[in-house]
Design a protein around this motif. Structure first.
Motif, mmCIF file in Angstrom:
data_model
loop_
_atom_site.group_PDB
_atom_site.id
_atom_site.type_symbol
_atom_site.label_atom_id
_atom_site.label_comp_id
_atom_site.label_asym_id
_atom_site.label_seq_id
_atom_site.Cartn_x
_atom_site.Cartn_y
_atom_site.Cartn_z
ATOM 1 N N THR A 53 0.862 -1.182 0.000
ATOM 2 C CA THR A 53 0.000 0.000 0.000
ATOM 3 C C THR A 53 0.899 1.232 0.000
ATOM 4 O O THR A 53 1.858 1.305 0.767
ATOM 5 C CB THR A 53 -0.909 0.019 1.240
ATOM 6 N N ILE A 54 0.587 2.179 -0.880
ATOM 7 C CA ILE A 54 1.377 3.402 -0.994
ATOM 8 C C ILE A 54 0.454 4.598 -0.819
ATOM 9 O O ILE A 54 -0.571 4.705 -1.499
ATOM 10 C CB ILE A 54 2.099 3.470 -2.354
ATOM 11 N N SER A 55 0.784 5.465 0.116
ATOM 12 C CA SER A 55 0.018 6.693 0.346
ATOM 13 C C SER A 55 0.765 7.866 -0.264
ATOM 14 O O SER A 55 1.956 8.063 0.011
ATOM 15 C CB SER A 55 -0.180 6.922 1.847
ATOM 16 N N ILE A 56 0.059 8.640 -1.079
ATOM 17 C CA ILE A 56 0.657 9.802 -1.732
ATOM 18 C C ILE A 56 0.021 11.056 -1.150
ATOM 19 O O ILE A 56 -1.154 11.343 -1.380
ATOM 20 C CB ILE A 56 0.463 9.762 -3.257
ATOM 21 N N LEU A 57 0.805 11.779 -0.365
ATOM 22 C CA LEU A 57 0.326 13.012 0.250
ATOM 23 C C LEU A 57 0.534 14.155 -0.732
ATOM 24 O O LEU A 57 1.653 14.627 -0.924
ATOM 25 C CB LEU A 57 1.077 13.277 1.556
ATOM 26 N N GLY A 58 -0.539 14.555 -1.373
ATOM 27 C CA GLY A 58 -0.465 15.616 -2.373
ATOM 28 C C GLY A 58 -0.638 15.068 -3.773
ATOM 29 O O GLY A 58 0.351 14.763 -4.450
ATOM 30 N N CYS A 59 -1.885 14.918 -4.225
ATOM 31 C CA CYS A 59 -2.138 14.415 -5.579
ATOM 32 C C CYS A 59 -2.315 15.588 -6.534
ATOM 33 O O CYS A 59 -3.400 15.840 -7.072
ATOM 34 C CB CYS A 59 -3.362 13.501 -5.583
ATOM 35 N N GLY A 60 -1.216 16.301 -6.721
ATOM 36 C CA GLY A 60 -1.183 17.412 -7.661
ATOM 37 C C GLY A 60 -0.611 16.965 -8.996
ATOM 38 O O GLY A 60 -0.827 15.842 -9.445
ATOM 39 N N TRP A 61 0.153 17.841 -9.610
ATOM 40 C CA TRP A 61 0.689 17.590 -10.961
ATOM 41 C C TRP A 61 1.486 16.292 -11.021
ATOM 42 O O TRP A 61 1.296 15.477 -11.914
ATOM 43 C CB TRP A 61 1.549 18.792 -11.358
ATOM 44 N N TYR A 62 2.382 16.106 -10.073
ATOM 45 C CA TYR A 62 3.197 14.889 -10.026
ATOM 46 C C TYR A 62 2.497 13.766 -9.265
ATOM 47 O O TYR A 62 2.446 12.629 -9.724
ATOM 48 C CB TYR A 62 4.539 15.195 -9.377
ATOM 49 N N GLY A 63 1.940 14.083 -8.110
ATOM 50 C CA GLY A 63 1.366 13.047 -7.260
ATOM 51 C C GLY A 63 0.242 12.284 -7.920
ATOM 52 O O GLY A 63 0.142 11.048 -7.786
ATOM 53 N N LEU A 64 -0.617 12.976 -8.663
ATOM 54 C CA LEU A 64 -1.719 12.301 -9.332
ATOM 55 C C LEU A 64 -1.204 11.401 -10.462
ATOM 56 O O LEU A 64 -1.691 10.273 -10.638
ATOM 57 C CB LEU A 64 -2.716 13.320 -9.883
ATOM 58 N N GLY A 88 -0.777 -2.291 -10.093
ATOM 59 C CA GLY A 88 -1.318 -3.234 -9.129
ATOM 60 C C GLY A 88 -1.144 -2.885 -7.666
ATOM 61 O O GLY A 88 -1.457 -3.699 -6.795
ATOM 62 N N TYR A 89 -0.660 -1.700 -7.366
ATOM 63 C CA TYR A 89 -0.520 -1.281 -5.978
ATOM 64 C C TYR A 89 -1.854 -0.760 -5.434
ATOM 65 O O TYR A 89 -2.685 -0.255 -6.194
ATOM 66 C CB TYR A 89 0.527 -0.168 -5.843
ATOM 67 N N THR A 90 -2.043 -0.871 -4.128
ATOM 68 C CA THR A 90 -3.133 -0.177 -3.457
ATOM 69 C C THR A 90 -2.647 1.226 -3.155
ATOM 70 O O THR A 90 -1.607 1.402 -2.520
ATOM 71 C CB THR A 90 -3.522 -0.891 -2.145
ATOM 72 N N VAL A 91 -3.388 2.228 -3.638
ATOM 73 C CA VAL A 91 -2.923 3.611 -3.534
ATOM 74 C C VAL A 91 -3.936 4.455 -2.770
ATOM 75 O O VAL A 91 -5.128 4.474 -3.105
ATOM 76 C CB VAL A 91 -2.685 4.230 -4.933
ATOM 77 N N LYS A 92 -3.453 5.126 -1.740
ATOM 78 C CA LYS A 92 -4.225 6.132 -1.025
ATOM 79 C C LYS A 92 -3.701 7.495 -1.465
ATOM 80 O O LYS A 92 -2.486 7.717 -1.472
ATOM 81 C CB LYS A 92 -4.068 5.973 0.483
ATOM 82 N N GLY A 93 -4.622 8.377 -1.832
ATOM 83 C CA GLY A 93 -4.206 9.695 -2.308
ATOM 84 C C GLY A 93 -4.893 10.801 -1.549
ATOM 85 O O GLY A 93 -6.082 10.683 -1.216
ATOM 86 N N SER A 94 -4.170 11.873 -1.268
ATOM 87 C CA SER A 94 -4.753 12.986 -0.527
ATOM 88 C C SER A 94 -4.817 14.249 -1.358
ATOM 89 O O SER A 94 -4.037 14.460 -2.294
ATOM 90 C CB SER A 94 -3.955 13.252 0.754
#
Length: 281
Positions: free
Chosen positions: A12-23, A33-39
């Motif tokens: 599981t990978i959490s991405i803090l900041g789903c902006g230009w790069y994060g999204l 195939g990863y589980t992704v949490k995005g903020s």
């Protein structure tokens, strides 16, 4: 550097900041195939994240009264992708924001943190710079980034730092940067740039190879002059051409080669001129 050849896509990978790069990174990780949490700090973006297969979280570390969901920090890898804004007020409070984030990460005992930094931590030193070079920032944003890097490196979790060069790609057309401007100084200075495609691919490769725990400069190996690059970029985009003063003042060349040769990555866009001949900006 830690290495683990048995890295699995069940993480599981959490991405803090789903902006230009994060999204862009989140979408690629979901596809792999990863589980992704995005903020995001935007309520309107929750539905967009969900529609892309990203578990959405509304988080805001700028406002004191906000209660942030600790479930976001129940993850194998946390990617912090929230660069300080250009305002001096934001840059002065950036470390405090990351300190709040780090406290929650430590509570959940996250094993790996990837912090997206910038080559702005290096000043114009008239030489080639590697990831082992001593940072000497000469801008407020560079100083804020370096201070935050040092704070994260002092904590209990394993911190990997990615110092991105100047970012180009969708929505960041370099042809627009100097379009129509005249007598721009330092025309012969080399550029240090990175396309979004390499931002994402480098991070994915890092995760898949589990090459954590060190600092990486992430920059295209191609360093044409400002004059050559930006004139061609404007021409390719059919924008008014800029003109540069034919001179070399302060400069630096960022080497994107990993300090540890055991990490393997080939830049996708390694010749800007050839790439611009076949791709729209």
């Amino acid at each position: 550097m830690e290495s683990n050849s048995t890295a699995t896509k069940k993480q599981t990978i959490s991405i803090l900041g789903c902006g230009w790069y994060g999204l862009a990174l989140a979408k690629r990780l979901v596809a792999e195939g990863y589980t992704v949490k995005g903020s995001s700090t935007s309520p309107e973006k929750m539905e967009i994240l969900s529609s892309l297969g990203i578990l959405p979280y509304l988080l805001n570390f700028q406002e004191e009264e906000t209660a942030n969901d600790p479930d976001f920090f129940k993850t194998d890898i946390l990617v912090i992708a929230i660069p300080p804004k250009r305002s001096s007020a934001e840059q002065s409070t950036f470390l405090g924001k990351v300190q709040k984030i780090a406290a929650l990460a430590q509570e959940q005992q996250i094993p790996q943190v990837i912090f997206i930094s910038s080559t702005a931590v290096y000043g114009e030193c008239n030489s080639e710079i590697t990831a082992s070079s001593t940072p000497m920032p000469d801008t407020a944003s560079g100083k804020a980034m370096l201070e935050t890097e040092q704070f994260l490196a002092s904590l209990s979790f394993n911190t990997t730092i990615l110092r991105f060069a100047g970012l180009i790609g969708p929505g960041r057309n370099p042809g627009r940067f100097f379009a129509g401007k005249q007598d721009i100084p330092n025309g012969q200075a080399p550029v240090n740039l990175l396309h979004q495609e390499d931002c994402v691919a480098f991070t994915l490769s890092l995760i898949e190879q589990a090459a954590f725990g060190v600092i990486y400069n992430v920059c295209s190996p191609d360093h044409p002059s400002r004059q050559a690059f930006y004139v061609k970029a404007a021409e390719q985009s059919k924008l008014p051409l800029p003109s540069f003063i034919d001179e070399l003042l302060n400069w630096k060349i960022i080497s994107g080669e990993p300090v540890h040769s055991s990490f393997n990555y080939q830049y996708r866009i390694a010749d800007f001129s050839k790439w611009m001949d076949t791709h729209s900006l």
